[in-house]
Design a protein around this motif. Structure first.
Motif, mmCIF file in Angstrom:
data_model
loop_
_atom_site.group_PDB
_atom_site.id
_atom_site.type_symbol
_atom_site.label_atom_id
_atom_site.label_comp_id
_atom_site.label_asym_id
_atom_site.label_seq_id
_atom_site.Cartn_x
_atom_site.Cartn_y
_atom_site.Cartn_z
ATOM 1 N N UNK A 68 192.966 -20.453 57.861
ATOM 2 C CA UNK A 68 192.165 -19.245 57.620
ATOM 3 C C UNK A 68 191.449 -18.831 58.904
ATOM 4 N N UNK A 69 192.143 -18.929 60.021
ATOM 5 C CA UNK A 69 191.561 -18.672 61.341
ATOM 6 C C UNK A 69 190.951 -17.287 61.468
ATOM 7 N N UNK A 70 191.465 -16.329 60.734
ATOM 8 C CA UNK A 70 190.947 -14.962 60.803
ATOM 9 C C UNK A 70 189.482 -14.879 60.344
ATOM 10 N N UNK A 71 189.049 -15.805 59.510
ATOM 11 C CA UNK A 71 187.675 -15.762 58.992
ATOM 12 C C UNK A 71 186.669 -15.830 60.146
ATOM 13 N N UNK A 72 186.790 -16.811 61.000
ATOM 14 C CA UNK A 72 185.859 -16.945 62.135
ATOM 15 C C UNK A 72 186.117 -15.883 63.188
ATOM 16 N N UNK A 73 187.366 -15.574 63.440
ATOM 17 C CA UNK A 73 187.694 -14.588 64.484
ATOM 18 C C UNK A 73 187.061 -13.237 64.186
ATOM 19 N N UNK A 74 186.933 -12.893 62.924
ATOM 20 C CA UNK A 74 186.358 -11.588 62.584
ATOM 21 C C UNK A 74 184.841 -11.544 62.732
ATOM 22 N N UNK A 75 184.211 -12.659 63.001
ATOM 23 C CA UNK A 75 182.789 -12.666 63.333
ATOM 24 C C UNK A 75 182.565 -12.403 64.824
ATOM 25 N N UNK A 76 183.599 -12.553 65.626
ATOM 26 C CA UNK A 76 183.474 -12.344 67.071
ATOM 27 C C UNK A 76 183.144 -10.882 67.378
ATOM 28 N N UNK A 77 183.774 -9.952 66.690
ATOM 29 C CA UNK A 77 183.524 -8.524 66.933
ATOM 30 C C UNK A 77 182.063 -8.140 66.759
ATOM 31 N N UNK A 78 181.461 -8.378 65.591
ATOM 32 C CA UNK A 78 180.051 -8.038 65.414
ATOM 33 C C UNK A 78 179.135 -8.751 66.413
ATOM 34 N N UNK A 79 179.485 -9.988 66.755
ATOM 35 C CA UNK A 79 178.695 -10.723 67.747
ATOM 36 C C UNK A 79 178.705 -10.009 69.093
ATOM 37 N N UNK A 80 179.889 -9.628 69.565
ATOM 38 C CA UNK A 80 179.988 -8.966 70.867
ATOM 39 C C UNK A 80 179.433 -7.547 70.826
ATOM 40 N N UNK A 81 179.702 -6.809 69.756
ATOM 41 C CA UNK A 81 179.138 -5.459 69.652
ATOM 42 C C UNK A 81 177.616 -5.512 69.664
ATOM 43 N N UNK A 82 177.046 -6.511 69.016
ATOM 44 C CA UNK A 82 175.597 -6.681 69.016
ATOM 45 C C UNK A 82 175.046 -6.946 70.408
ATOM 46 N N UNK A 83 175.798 -7.726 71.194
ATOM 47 C CA UNK A 83 175.370 -7.995 72.570
ATOM 48 C C UNK A 83 175.577 -6.776 73.458
ATOM 49 N N UNK A 84 176.665 -6.037 73.259
ATOM 50 C CA UNK A 84 176.994 -4.909 74.123
ATOM 51 C C UNK A 84 176.164 -3.663 73.835
ATOM 52 N N UNK A 85 175.582 -3.565 72.648
ATOM 53 C CA UNK A 85 174.797 -2.371 72.320
ATOM 54 C C UNK A 85 173.620 -2.209 73.287
ATOM 55 N N UNK A 86 173.151 -3.292 73.845
ATOM 56 C CA UNK A 86 172.066 -3.224 74.823
ATOM 57 C C UNK A 86 172.539 -2.607 76.136
ATOM 58 N N UNK A 87 173.807 -2.813 76.475
ATOM 59 C CA UNK A 87 174.335 -2.284 77.729
ATOM 60 C C UNK A 87 174.808 -0.841 77.586
ATOM 61 N N UNK A 88 175.284 -0.494 76.404
ATOM 62 C CA UNK A 88 175.815 0.848 76.169
ATOM 63 C C UNK A 88 175.156 1.413 74.909
ATOM 64 N N UNK A 89 173.937 1.911 75.009
ATOM 65 C CA UNK A 89 173.259 2.416 73.811
ATOM 66 C C UNK A 89 174.012 3.589 73.194
ATOM 67 N N UNK A 90 173.999 3.642 71.869
ATOM 68 C CA UNK A 90 174.640 4.751 71.154
ATOM 69 C C UNK A 90 176.123 4.607 71.106
#
Length: 90
Positions: A68-90
């Motif tokens: 079920x590798x997709x379960x953890x892999x799909x948490x990577x997106x929200x994690x990175x988007x959360x970090x990147x929102x500070x660099x690219x607001x909006x």
């Protein structure tokens, strides 16, 4: 560069993820934030580096269960988007 240092170890269930999935999710997130209309190709992926310690839940090594590798892999997106929102607001 994306560094997943500090990621926990593999678990006894099939949610461990091979690193190729994690790298693909990292590429997707960076592409969405930077040049979403650019076609996927080796040249657009080349500048992106990602690392995760081997043997962790985001860099599983055999014989770790990964059914079920997709379960953890799909948490990577929200994690990175959360970090990147500070660099690219909006």
């Amino acid at each position: 560069a994306v560094d997943f240092a500090g990621t926990g170890p593999c678990v006894a269930r099939g949610i461990n993820t091979p690193f190729c999935y994690v790298y693909a999710m990292a590429l997707y997130c960076l592409k969405c934030v930077t040049v979403p209309r650019l076609p996927n190709n080796a040249g657009s992926a080349r500048p992106v580096t990602a690392v995760a310690p081997p043997g962790t839940i985001l860099s599983a090594m055999p014989p770790a269960p990964v059914a079920a590798r997709h379960v953890m892999a799909h948490f990577v997106g929200p994690l990175l988007f959360g970090a990147l929102v500070q660099a690219v607001p909006g």
